[in-house]
Motif scaffolding. Structure first.
Motif, mmCIF file in Angstrom:
data_model
loop_
_atom_site.group_PDB
_atom_site.id
_atom_site.type_symbol
_atom_site.label_atom_id
_atom_site.label_comp_id
_atom_site.label_asym_id
_atom_site.label_seq_id
_atom_site.Cartn_x
_atom_site.Cartn_y
_atom_site.Cartn_z
ATOM 1 N N GLU A 31 0.892 -1.193 0.003
ATOM 2 C CA GLU A 31 -0.006 0.022 -0.118
ATOM 3 C C GLU A 31 0.804 1.416 0.194
ATOM 4 O OE1 GLU A 31 -2.824 -0.187 3.146
ATOM 5 O OE2 GLU A 31 -3.805 -1.914 2.499
ATOM 6 N N ALA A 32 0.487 2.121 -0.611
ATOM 7 C CA ALA A 32 0.986 3.612 -0.617
ATOM 8 C C ALA A 32 1.194 4.129 0.635
ATOM 9 C CB ALA A 32 0.600 4.613 -1.895
ATOM 10 N N PRO A 267 9.762 -1.551 -3.805
ATOM 11 C CA PRO A 267 10.325 -2.206 -2.658
ATOM 12 C C PRO A 267 11.658 -2.286 -2.928
ATOM 13 C CG PRO A 267 8.414 -3.514 -3.571
ATOM 14 C CD PRO A 267 8.623 -2.482 -4.688
ATOM 15 N N ILE A 268 12.274 -2.198 -1.861
ATOM 16 C CA ILE A 268 13.789 -2.204 -1.712
ATOM 17 C C ILE A 268 13.783 -3.885 -0.940
ATOM 18 C CG2 ILE A 268 16.144 -1.802 -0.749
ATOM 19 C CD1 ILE A 268 15.232 0.833 -0.102
ATOM 20 N N VAL A 269 14.504 -4.837 -1.864
ATOM 21 C CA VAL A 269 14.624 -6.015 -1.501
ATOM 22 C C VAL A 269 15.987 -6.677 -1.121
ATOM 23 C CG1 VAL A 269 14.370 -8.341 -2.708
ATOM 24 C CG2 VAL A 269 12.960 -6.570 -3.456
ATOM 25 N N ARG A 270 15.756 -7.417 0.043
ATOM 26 C CA ARG A 270 17.213 -7.847 0.642
ATOM 27 C C ARG A 270 17.420 -9.398 0.318
ATOM 28 N NH1 ARG A 270 17.710 -10.517 5.456
ATOM 29 N NH2 ARG A 270 19.864 -10.386 6.334
ATOM 30 N N VAL A 288 9.705 2.521 -0.803
ATOM 31 C CA VAL A 288 9.848 3.810 -0.834
ATOM 32 C C VAL A 288 8.870 4.317 -1.927
ATOM 33 C CG1 VAL A 288 12.237 3.820 0.000
ATOM 34 C CG2 VAL A 288 11.966 3.769 -2.465
ATOM 35 N N GLY A 289 9.024 5.590 -2.468
ATOM 36 C CA GLY A 289 8.177 6.234 -3.573
ATOM 37 C C GLY A 289 8.622 5.744 -4.996
ATOM 38 N N PHE A 310 19.212 6.006 -1.735
ATOM 39 C CA PHE A 310 18.382 5.765 -2.950
ATOM 40 C C PHE A 310 18.047 6.966 -3.823
ATOM 41 C CE2 PHE A 310 15.564 5.789 0.703
ATOM 42 C CZ PHE A 310 14.431 6.561 0.037
ATOM 43 N N THR A 311 17.884 6.741 -5.194
ATOM 44 C CA THR A 311 17.732 7.656 -6.123
ATOM 45 C C THR A 311 16.041 7.630 -6.265
ATOM 46 O OG1 THR A 311 17.911 6.292 -7.858
ATOM 47 C CG2 THR A 311 19.677 7.783 -7.282
ATOM 48 N N VAL A 312 15.531 8.809 -6.227
ATOM 49 C CA VAL A 312 14.065 8.878 -6.252
ATOM 50 C C VAL A 312 13.438 9.951 -6.806
ATOM 51 C CG1 VAL A 312 13.990 10.209 -4.115
ATOM 52 C CG2 VAL A 312 11.957 8.485 -4.527
#
Length: 430
Positions: A31-32, A267-270, A288-289, A310-312
């Motif tokens: 969800e945002a 999503p940032i995935v690990r 993140v966005g 992170f770039t956004v």
């Protein structure tokens, strides 16, 4: 506020040879957030002062202590050191009492070359190797080679050639006559993304963005010391895409991080990697966005936590660099580089005892083709410290890479129109 996906392109960028990040998809999208996760990114950075030594010599301990701002960094010389005369994306790692820098650049007689240079403030730069890349990139090259220290006398180098093949070798930094075979370990690599490299005692880990299909995927190869591939894993989560892999700085055993770039929420995935090179199941670390195109994530562990830069894409479709803590809490991202301009940005991270160090591109003006400079900031439990601004001799700098020596000396590699340079820093990080 839900962010709007915008594909970014600098005015002089060549078209990438493969399809960009896939169109927005809806399966398993978190969800945002209820509010704009980049709230406050338009706040201006506060630059710190450069150590006032007009001779270019490294300042002494007393000068350093007086000049280093609280929770900030200071440059040890007034101008960065020239390392390579032709510009191209480069990366730097610490190895013992030295640093090793690797990059792509136009060849002196045409084509494309990969160069490796050993640098330290105690000695002149020492070129280690120059390799002609065959075939050279035909366009779309945006990222540096992959590089990792591999013991006291070697570094592991990974490159992407003009056919999208990933090739890896160990480079002896004290033997310039040693053979240097580039072993093929993968294919389909998108040249907009750097390979991620980690060196273990018995093998090497190489991850890359496979752009040969849609969605893009992240592949991980386990490479024996003789260059043979013992296993290849697709670590892309089910029903998701993946791009921009990087190994976290200061984390052992290795942890691989990457983006599933989406509209609205990315999503940032690990992926944790075991001692035998076997990857664990991927897990979402944070969301993140809308991220930049191409995206970039850099993670570093310090005594204060595990941090991601992170770039956004922020408000009004401006590009920015955000940061957040991955290991606890759900606080929204804050700014490393505010969203005051447009176009592609880059970020890299280094680990320190008390803080994480980030070096990021920052626009000098709003248009996508405007020149860049580099901002270096320390991040700890109190947030981001003041920004140190770095420039090359032509007043520009981009594609920052950062590494920290065990004694606290920090190197920042940067590219300008005048070539590749390295800046020496001290930070209030221990």
């Amino acid at each position: 506020m839900l962010l709007v996906l915008l594909a970014l392109a600098c005015g002089d960028d060549a078209e990438p040879p493969r399809a960009p990040t896939e169109p927005p998809r809806t399966p398993e999208t978190p969800e945002a957030p209820a509010r704009d996760p980049l709230e406050g990114l338009d706040e201006p950075a506060e630059p710190s002062e450069i150590a006032p030594d007009p001779t270019g010599e490294l300042p002494g301990p007393a000068t350093l202590e007086a000049a280093t701002p609280e929770r900030g960094c200071v440059a040890l010389t007034r101008a960065p050191l020239p390392v390579w005369p032709r510009p191209g994306p480069a990366t730097v790692v610490a190895q013992g009492q030295s640093f090793v820098l690797a990059g792509y650049a136009p060849g002196e007689g045409g084509g494309e070359e990969v160069f490796l240079v050993r640098v330290s403030p105690e000695a002149a730069p020492r070129p280690l190797r120059t390799l002609a890349l065959d075939p050279p990139s035909s366009g779309g090259r945006l990222a540096a080679p992959g590089l990792a220290p591999a013991g006291a006398h070697h570094v592991t180098l990974a490159v992407v050639d003009g056919r999208g093949r990933v090739r890896v070798t160990d480079v002896a930094t004290d033997d310039l006559r040693a053979e240097l075979p580039l072993h093929p370990v993968g294919a389909g690599a998108d040249p907009r993304f750097a390979p991620a490299v980690a060196a273990r005692e018995r093998h090497r880990l190489v991850a890359w963005t496979d752009g040969s299909g849609t969605p893009m995927r992240v592949k991980l190869a386990v490479v024996a010391l003789d260059g043979t591939v013992s296993a290849t894993h697709d670590v892309t989560p089910p029903a998701m895409g993946a791009s921009a892999p990087s190994f976290a700085a200061g984390v052992s055993p290795p942890e691989l991080y990457f983006f599933d770039a989406r509209a609205g929420v990315s999503p940032i995935v690990r992926v944790a990697v075991g001692a035998d090179g076997e990857p664990a199941a991927p897990a979402v670390a944070r969301s993140v966005g809308t991220v930049g195109t191409p995206p970039r994530v850099a993670v570093a562990r310090s005594g204060s936590g595990l941090w991601a830069g992170f770039t956004v894409i922020g408000n009004a479709a401006t590009t920015a660099v955000g940061f957040l803590r991955l290991d606890e809490g759900d606080a929204p991202p804050a700014a490393l580089v505010p969203g005051t301009g447009y176009g592609r940005l880059h970020v890299d991270a280094a680990a320190a005892p008390r803080a994480a160090l980030f070096a990021a591109d920052a626009p000098k003006d709003a248009p996508p083709e405007s020149p860049r400079e580099v901002h270096v900031r320390l991040v700890d439990a109190q947030g981001a410290g003041p920004a140190l601004t770095l420039e090359g001799p032509d007043g520009t700098a981009a594609h920052a890479s950062i590494a920290r020596r065990a004694d606290g000396l920090v190197a920042v590699a940067l590219t300008s129109g005048a070539g590749v340079h390295v800046a020496w820093l001290r930070c209030d990080d221990d």
